[in-house]
Design an enzyme around this catalytic site. Structure first.
Site, PDB file in Angstrom:
ATOM      1  N   TYR A 128     -10.752   0.616  -1.763  1.00 31.32           N
ATOM      2  CA  TYR A 128     -10.399  -0.770  -1.456  1.00 31.32           C
ATOM      3  C   TYR A 128      -9.915  -1.523  -2.691  1.00 31.32           C
ATOM      4  O   TYR A 128      -9.011  -2.371  -2.605  1.00 31.32           O
ATOM      5  CB  TYR A 128     -11.584  -1.487  -0.810  1.00 31.32           C
ATOM      6  CG  TYR A 128     -11.738  -1.118   0.645  1.00 31.32           C
ATOM      7  CD1 TYR A 128     -10.814  -1.540   1.596  1.00 31.32           C
ATOM      8  CD2 TYR A 128     -12.785  -0.311   1.080  1.00 31.32           C
ATOM      9  CE1 TYR A 128     -10.936  -1.186   2.937  1.00 31.32           C
ATOM     10  CE2 TYR A 128     -12.914   0.059   2.409  1.00 31.32           C
ATOM     11  CZ  TYR A 128     -11.979  -0.387   3.337  1.00 31.32           C
ATOM     12  OH  TYR A 128     -12.090  -0.039   4.651  1.00 31.32           O
ATOM     13  N   GLU A 140     -28.406  22.847   8.023  1.00 30.06           N
ATOM     14  CA  GLU A 140     -27.036  22.348   8.212  1.00 30.06           C
ATOM     15  C   GLU A 140     -27.013  21.021   8.952  1.00 30.06           C
ATOM     16  O   GLU A 140     -26.291  20.097   8.562  1.00 30.06           O
ATOM     17  CB  GLU A 140     -26.215  23.385   8.984  1.00 30.06           C
ATOM     18  CG  GLU A 140     -24.811  22.898   9.335  1.00 30.06           C
ATOM     19  CD  GLU A 140     -24.017  23.914  10.140  1.00 30.06           C
ATOM     20  OE1 GLU A 140     -22.964  23.529  10.677  1.00 30.06           O
ATOM     21  OE2 GLU A 140     -24.436  25.092  10.243  1.00 30.06           O
ATOM     22  N   ASP A 153     -25.392  27.456  11.342  1.00 35.87           N
ATOM     23  CA  ASP A 153     -24.807  28.085  12.528  1.00 35.87           C
ATOM     24  C   ASP A 153     -24.146  29.403  12.155  1.00 35.87           C
ATOM     25  O   ASP A 153     -23.662  29.580  11.025  1.00 35.87           O
ATOM     26  CB  ASP A 153     -23.748  27.169  13.151  1.00 35.87           C
ATOM     27  CG  ASP A 153     -24.344  25.950  13.829  1.00 35.87           C
ATOM     28  OD1 ASP A 153     -25.538  25.989  14.179  1.00 35.87           O
ATOM     29  OD2 ASP A 153     -23.607  24.961  14.005  1.00 35.87           O
TER      30      ASP A 153
END
Length: 382
Positions: free
Chosen positions: A123, A216, A269
């Site tokens: 910004y 995770e 996973d």
């Protein structure tokens, strides 16, 4: 100041240095000043020219994996290969200017003794130079360009890490001159990891845990805490809620240094993204360029593994998506991937399927803790 200038000049003439130094603000400012002076010197020479910016090349082709003599930890380093940003190349013109704009803003921040997040810097830059910055991605890439040019960490430039990470379990944390925080009393919400790397560096850490478990997903993190996993398996639980941010990796790195020999076990996973997350914790990431090596830990993959697929109902297996195959291709091309991980990845590709940790809930909501305990025993981490 003269010694500081000489040090910075030596730095710019030594191309053997291919990692990011952690510098005090005055030396970080000196490196920016030297870069500007070198640029002006070339412009004011008898044969003035627009100089190019030599940046350490942040591609896999320029990386190597280094393993310490006294540790099992392998880390990613960058070699002595450089790319450039130049006003003489049409496609690189804006990128060239963006480097100077970010350096200018970092210099202001250091002068004011402030720190900003990457989002805050975005910004500041779009308000100051909207014609050069239109997205957060452009700012993030330019920060890495500045790190590659000055060869000092983003934190040295006054840029804080944004953190999504949380930690819980058998860990006591204490900031200097503050009260002790007992992470086991934080419930399933955990303790929010600060993005201030200097604060993480100064934390006093104490534990009676025997394991660190990296998870995770946030939902799995909460499930494990609700099941009292840190009591059944004396452990510290940490998650970055997906792809690991710098602050979470740095805290994990600090814990691995503070508690050497304590196994760090990863629960991800069984898919290319899960393996990529594990490898980021284990080796560092090429995306972090010169800072990658600072956050590597000897993380061991406890699950899900292909040997566990018999525990997953067939209807819970999910076809691989194009994004999965893209990640798999990138991992396969990396020299960092050890053989057993490469075999796991090949199995994913061959089967065309992926399995998520949540599929284990088929055996009951309390099964996950039992699964981890069994894997710990099988892996001889007891």
């Amino acid at each position: 100041m003269e010694d500081l200038g000489r040090s910075s000049m030596r730095f710019f003439s030594d191309q053997r240095i291919c990692y990011a130094d952690i510098l005090p603000p005055n030396e970080a400012r000196a490196r920016i000043e030297v870069a500007v002076l070198n640029f002006l010197r070339i412009l004011n020479s008898r044969d003035p020219a627009i100089s190019s910016l030599p940046l350490v090349n942040r591609k896999w082709s320029n990386s190597r994996v280094s393993k310490g003599l006294l540790t099992d930890v392998s880390r990613i380093f960058l070699c002595r290969s450089f790319c450039i940003r130049s006003l003489m190349r049409v496609k690189a013109t804006k990128a060239f200017v963006r480097v100077w704009k970010v350096m200018e803003m970092c210099f202001r921040i250091l002068i004011q003794e402030k720190r900003v997040t990457q989002r805050e810097l975005f910004y500041l830059l779009i308000c100051d130079s909207p014609e050069y910055f239109s997205s957060q991605l452009e700012v993030n890439r330019t920060i890495q360009d500045v790190v590659a040019l000055l060869q000092c960490s983003r934190y040295s430039l006054g840029i804080m890490a944004s953190s999504r990470g949380i930690v819980a379990g058998r860990l006591l944390l204490q900031e200097p001159n503050q009260e002790v925080v007992d992470c086991s009393a934080c419930g399933s919400s955990g303790y929010t990891i600060s993005g201030d790397l200097n604060l993480i560096q100064t934390l006093i850490l104490k534990t009676d845990a025997r394991y660190i478990i990296v998870v995770e997903k946030h939902a799995i993190f909460q499930r494990l805490l609700e099941d009292g996993i840190s009591n059944h398996i004396p452990s510290i639980i940490i998650t970055a809620k997906g792809y690991p941010d710098i602050a979470t990796r740095f805290l994990l790195h600090r814990m691995s240094s503070k508690f050497p020999g304590m196994p760090i076990l990863a629960l991800v996973d069984w898919n290319p993204a899960g393996l990529a997350i594990l490898c980021t914790f284990k080796y560092g990431s090429i995306g972090m360029g010169l800072e990658a090596y600072r956050y590597a830990c000897n993380v061991k993959w406890v699950g899900l593994r292909r040997d566990d697929l018999h525990l997953v109902p067939e209807q819970a297996l999910i076809p691989l998506k194009p994004r999965d195959l893209q990640i798999a291709k990138s991992l396969m091309s990396s020299e960092v991937l050890q053989d057993e991980y490469r075999e796991e990845l090949a199995s994913m590709i061959e089967s065309g399927q992926r399995a998520e940790i949540e599929a284990l809930f088929f055996h009951g909501y309390d099964y996950l803790g039992k699964y981890i305990a069994k894997k710990v025993v099988q892996a001889n981490y007891i």
